[in-house]
Every structure is written in structure tokens, then in C-alpha cells.
Design a protein around this motif. Sequence first.
Motif, mmCIF file in Angstrom:
data_model
loop_
_atom_site.group_PDB
_atom_site.id
_atom_site.type_symbol
_atom_site.label_atom_id
_atom_site.label_comp_id
_atom_site.label_asym_id
_atom_site.label_seq_id
_atom_site.Cartn_x
_atom_site.Cartn_y
_atom_site.Cartn_z
ATOM 1 N N HIS A 43 54.802 43.208 53.648
ATOM 2 C CA HIS A 43 55.252 44.570 53.353
ATOM 3 C C HIS A 43 54.120 45.547 53.650
ATOM 4 C CE1 HIS A 43 58.307 47.144 51.558
ATOM 5 N NE2 HIS A 43 57.290 47.873 51.152
ATOM 6 N N GLU A 44 54.267 46.285 54.726
ATOM 7 C CA GLU A 44 53.218 47.192 55.228
ATOM 8 C C GLU A 44 52.875 48.315 54.245
ATOM 9 O OE1 GLU A 44 51.626 46.897 58.217
ATOM 10 O OE2 GLU A 44 52.748 45.091 58.726
ATOM 11 N N ASP A 45 51.700 48.852 54.430
ATOM 12 C CA ASP A 45 51.260 50.086 53.779
ATOM 13 C C ASP A 45 51.174 50.027 52.260
ATOM 14 O OD1 ASP A 45 51.003 51.301 56.290
ATOM 15 O OD2 ASP A 45 53.118 51.880 56.284
ATOM 16 N N THR A 46 50.755 48.911 51.717
ATOM 17 C CA THR A 46 50.499 48.849 50.278
ATOM 18 C C THR A 46 49.105 48.297 50.046
ATOM 19 O OG1 THR A 46 51.361 46.599 49.976
ATOM 20 C CG2 THR A 46 52.944 48.421 49.715
ATOM 21 N N ALA A 47 48.512 48.705 48.951
ATOM 22 C CA ALA A 47 47.201 48.184 48.577
ATOM 23 C C ALA A 47 47.291 46.684 48.301
ATOM 24 C CB ALA A 47 46.671 48.921 47.356
ATOM 25 N N ALA A 48 48.425 46.240 47.765
ATOM 26 C CA ALA A 48 48.605 44.813 47.462
ATOM 27 C C ALA A 48 48.450 43.982 48.736
ATOM 28 C CB ALA A 48 49.969 44.582 46.824
ATOM 29 N N ARG A 49 49.116 44.386 49.786
ATOM 30 C CA ARG A 49 49.012 43.661 51.056
ATOM 31 C C ARG A 49 47.591 43.738 51.609
ATOM 32 N NH1 ARG A 49 49.106 44.513 56.550
ATOM 33 N NH2 ARG A 49 50.039 42.828 57.750
ATOM 34 N N ARG A 50 46.979 44.914 51.527
ATOM 35 C CA ARG A 50 45.618 45.077 52.050
ATOM 36 C C ARG A 50 44.642 44.132 51.355
ATOM 37 N NH1 ARG A 50 47.353 50.293 52.283
ATOM 38 N NH2 ARG A 50 46.403 50.916 50.314
ATOM 39 N N VAL A 51 44.750 44.007 50.039
ATOM 40 C CA VAL A 51 43.860 43.100 49.305
ATOM 41 C C VAL A 51 44.064 41.667 49.782
ATOM 42 C CG1 VAL A 51 43.345 42.103 47.035
ATOM 43 C CG2 VAL A 51 43.584 44.585 47.287
ATOM 44 N N LEU A 52 45.317 41.268 49.945
ATOM 45 C CA LEU A 52 45.597 39.903 50.426
ATOM 46 C C LEU A 52 44.998 39.689 51.808
ATOM 47 C CD1 LEU A 52 49.315 39.405 49.311
ATOM 48 C CD2 LEU A 52 47.290 38.259 48.374
ATOM 49 N N VAL A 53 45.239 40.612 52.711
ATOM 50 C CA VAL A 53 44.744 40.467 54.083
ATOM 51 C C VAL A 53 43.217 40.450 54.115
ATOM 52 C CG1 VAL A 53 44.653 41.594 56.357
ATOM 53 C CG2 VAL A 53 46.832 41.379 55.147
ATOM 54 N N GLU A 54 42.584 41.326 53.329
ATOM 55 C CA GLU A 54 41.117 41.346 53.271
ATOM 56 C C GLU A 54 40.550 40.036 52.738
ATOM 57 O OE1 GLU A 54 40.237 44.815 50.948
ATOM 58 O OE2 GLU A 54 40.889 46.171 52.547
ATOM 59 N N ALA A 55 41.329 39.333 51.922
ATOM 60 C CA ALA A 55 40.903 38.035 51.390
ATOM 61 C C ALA A 55 41.273 36.892 52.335
ATOM 62 C CB ALA A 55 41.536 37.808 50.018
ATOM 63 N N GLY A 56 41.793 37.229 53.512
ATOM 64 C CA GLY A 56 42.184 36.203 54.480
ATOM 65 C C GLY A 56 43.530 35.579 54.172
ATOM 66 N N LEU A 57 44.341 36.282 53.393
ATOM 67 C CA LEU A 57 45.634 35.742 52.974
ATOM 68 C C LEU A 57 46.786 36.551 53.554
ATOM 69 C CD1 LEU A 57 44.708 35.031 49.255
ATOM 70 C CD2 LEU A 57 45.079 33.322 51.060
ATOM 71 N N ASP A 58 46.898 36.533 54.881
ATOM 72 C CA ASP A 58 48.076 37.141 55.490
ATOM 73 C C ASP A 58 49.246 36.171 55.307
ATOM 74 O OD1 ASP A 58 47.634 35.091 57.340
ATOM 75 O OD2 ASP A 58 47.203 36.441 59.002
ATOM 76 N N ARG A 59 50.410 36.523 55.789
ATOM 77 C CA ARG A 59 51.587 35.688 55.567
ATOM 78 C C ARG A 59 51.375 34.262 56.063
ATOM 79 N NH1 ARG A 59 55.534 32.893 57.355
ATOM 80 N NH2 ARG A 59 57.540 32.864 56.303
#
Length: 162
Positions: free
Chosen positions: A41-57
Motif C-alpha cells: 500500500h503506497e504512500d504510508t509511513a507504515a510501508r516506508r518503515v517496512l521497506v527501510e527495514a528490508g521488508l518489502d512484499r
Amino acid sequence: MLVSAIDHYINAVVLQGEREAREDGSAVVEAHHVLLAIAVHEDTAARRVLVEAGLDRQAIRDALDREFEHSLNAAGVSLSSFGSPRATPDPRRRVGMGASTRLALERAFAHATGKKDLRPAHVLIGILEAEVGTVPRALALAGAERAGLIERVRQTTATEHW
């Protein structure tokens, strides 16, 4: 009735969670399905934190697959011995809401002072706070430190705006 941004967000991640559950052949949407939905789900801080931690889908999907295999191995079953195919999704099948998702949403609402203050980050915190279950086991196998993730997500709740 006025539908808020958080209503749209929760509806979107639950619907995506249903697609994830169907893809898994699951009869219910569990927290790990919603976690996968948050990761896309684009454009949320929640997704950004996951991606920054190396946890994309894909990283989360891989961790969930490892968790499944690890759990089978703990029960003395080797997934490689069976060579079972992935579930065949049924796009018409309606899936219900699983207990882990209901609990995660309850925890999310508990973190906001009111519904108007609820943010996507709260939903992610609600999922990450589970002490037992598929999500904490998968995150551990992925090398993700839950407490650190929760803290990073909490820091975003003060600055996240719609």
C-alpha cells in the motif's frame, strides 16, 4: 455517512489481505496477509518503515514461506519430501476475518486516542505487537527485530499525515 481516510485505508488493506489469503488457499485473512497488504500500500509511513527495514512484499513473502517450512520441520515434516504445489486460488471464494487480524486491529485502535487519530502506522503496530504466531516467527527468521521495528513505526505516528 462520511468515510474517513483511515476507513479507506483499512478497507484497502483488508481487501488486499483477502487477495493474499485466497492466493495462499486460506479460508481466513490472518495478520500475515494484512502485513503483506501493508507492504504494497503506497504512500504510508507504515510501508516506508517496512521497506527501510528490508521488508518489502517479496521479503515478507519469503520470510512467511521460510516460517511455514520451519514450522513443518518442527513437526517432523519435510516440505521438500512432498513437493506439494502452491494452493490454487479461488477468486470467487469469500474469506473471513481471522483471529490474528481482529486482535491486530484491536491493538491498533488501542494505540490511537480516537478513531480520528488512527493512522496506518497504528495498524502495523497492532500486527507487530503479536508476541506469538506466524508474524513474529517469520520476522525472526528474516532477521528483523520486532521491538526496533515497533519503535520506528511509533515514531512515525506523530508525523504521519493524510
